[in-house]
Design a protein around this motif. Structure first.
Motif, PDB file in Angstrom:
ATOM      1  N   ASP A  63       0.834  -1.200   0.000  1.00  0.00           N
ATOM      2  CA  ASP A  63       0.000   0.000   0.000  1.00  0.00           C
ATOM      3  C   ASP A  63       0.870   1.252   0.000  1.00  0.00           C
ATOM      4  OD1 ASP A  63      -2.759   1.116   0.172  1.00  0.00           O
ATOM      5  OD2 ASP A  63      -1.935   1.988   2.009  1.00  0.00           O
ATOM      6  N   TYR A  66       2.158   1.735  -3.446  1.00  0.00           N
ATOM      7  CA  TYR A  66       1.071   2.217  -4.302  1.00  0.00           C
ATOM      8  C   TYR A  66       0.833   3.713  -4.074  1.00  0.00           C
ATOM      9  CZ  TYR A  66      -3.752   2.971  -5.799  1.00  0.00           C
ATOM     10  OH  TYR A  66      -4.894   3.472  -6.375  1.00  0.00           O
ATOM     11  N   ARG A  67       0.872   4.146  -2.830  1.00  0.00           N
ATOM     12  CA  ARG A  67       0.698   5.566  -2.536  1.00  0.00           C
ATOM     13  C   ARG A  67       1.831   6.389  -3.157  1.00  0.00           C
ATOM     14  NH1 ARG A  67      -2.920   6.760   1.884  1.00  0.00           N
ATOM     15  NH2 ARG A  67      -3.832   4.833   2.678  1.00  0.00           N
ATOM     16  N   GLY A  70       1.209   6.767  -6.832  1.00  0.00           N
ATOM     17  CA  GLY A  70       0.176   7.771  -7.086  1.00  0.00           C
ATOM     18  C   GLY A  70       0.700   9.187  -6.920  1.00  0.00           C
ATOM     19  N   GLU A  71       1.587   9.381  -5.933  1.00  0.00           N
ATOM     20  CA  GLU A  71       2.168  10.710  -5.736  1.00  0.00           C
ATOM     21  C   GLU A  71       3.048  11.101  -6.912  1.00  0.00           C
ATOM     22  OE1 GLU A  71       4.211  10.436  -2.020  1.00  0.00           O
ATOM     23  OE2 GLU A  71       2.349  10.407  -0.848  1.00  0.00           O
ATOM     24  N   TYR A  77      -5.318   9.991  -3.841  1.00  0.00           N
ATOM     25  CA  TYR A  77      -5.341   8.598  -3.389  1.00  0.00           C
ATOM     26  C   TYR A  77      -6.743   8.009  -3.493  1.00  0.00           C
ATOM     27  CZ  TYR A  77      -5.253   4.485  -0.466  1.00  0.00           C
ATOM     28  OH  TYR A  77      -5.388   3.208  -0.010  1.00  0.00           O
ATOM     29  N   ARG A  78      -6.799   6.834  -4.073  1.00  0.00           N
ATOM     30  CA  ARG A  78      -8.018   6.019  -4.076  1.00  0.00           C
ATOM     31  C   ARG A  78      -7.576   4.609  -3.727  1.00  0.00           C
ATOM     32  NH1 ARG A  78     -11.207   5.739  -9.135  1.00  0.00           N
ATOM     33  NH2 ARG A  78     -12.709   4.800  -7.738  1.00  0.00           N
TER      34      ARG A  78
END
Length: 105
Positions: A63, A66-67, A70-71, A77-78
């Motif tokens: 996770d 993944y964050r 996304g950044e 964030y989803r």
């Protein structure tokens, strides 16, 4: 001698009455540990990556990766399970192109 038999009998009777409660308490503790293990396994999901034909275990470390991904893409964030399949595939492609040291084993 008679007194000793009486005390011994009382002692054995007391042990016989208390032992089942101790055994039951131990079983209760084991059941709680098993429940905690099962909850932990349910909270960790596995995702299949069709392009690379492998499974990925989703945990706190994944996770975090993944964050970070996304950044880098400047996206809000989803949760991973809510994003579209195309975006999930893009993430797994990124993960295979950028493995961590411990992923290379």
């Amino acid at each position: 001698m008679q007194r000793m038999h009486r005390y011994l009998g009382s002692l054995l009777l007391g042990v016989a009455l208390i032992a089942p409660a101790g055994i039951q308490a131990n079983n209760f503790r084991d059941d709680r540990r098993q429940d905690a293990r099962e909850r932990n396994e349910r909270n960790q999901r596995r995702y299949y990556d069709r392009d690379h034909r492998d499974y990925h275990q989703w945990d706190d470390r994944e996770d975090g990766r993944y964050r970070h991904w996304g950044e880098e893409r400047h996206e809000a964030y989803r949760p991973f399970y809510k994003v579209r399949r195309a975006q999930q595939r893009a993430y797994w492609k990124y993960r295979h192109e950028h493995p961590d040291r411990d992923d290379r084993r």
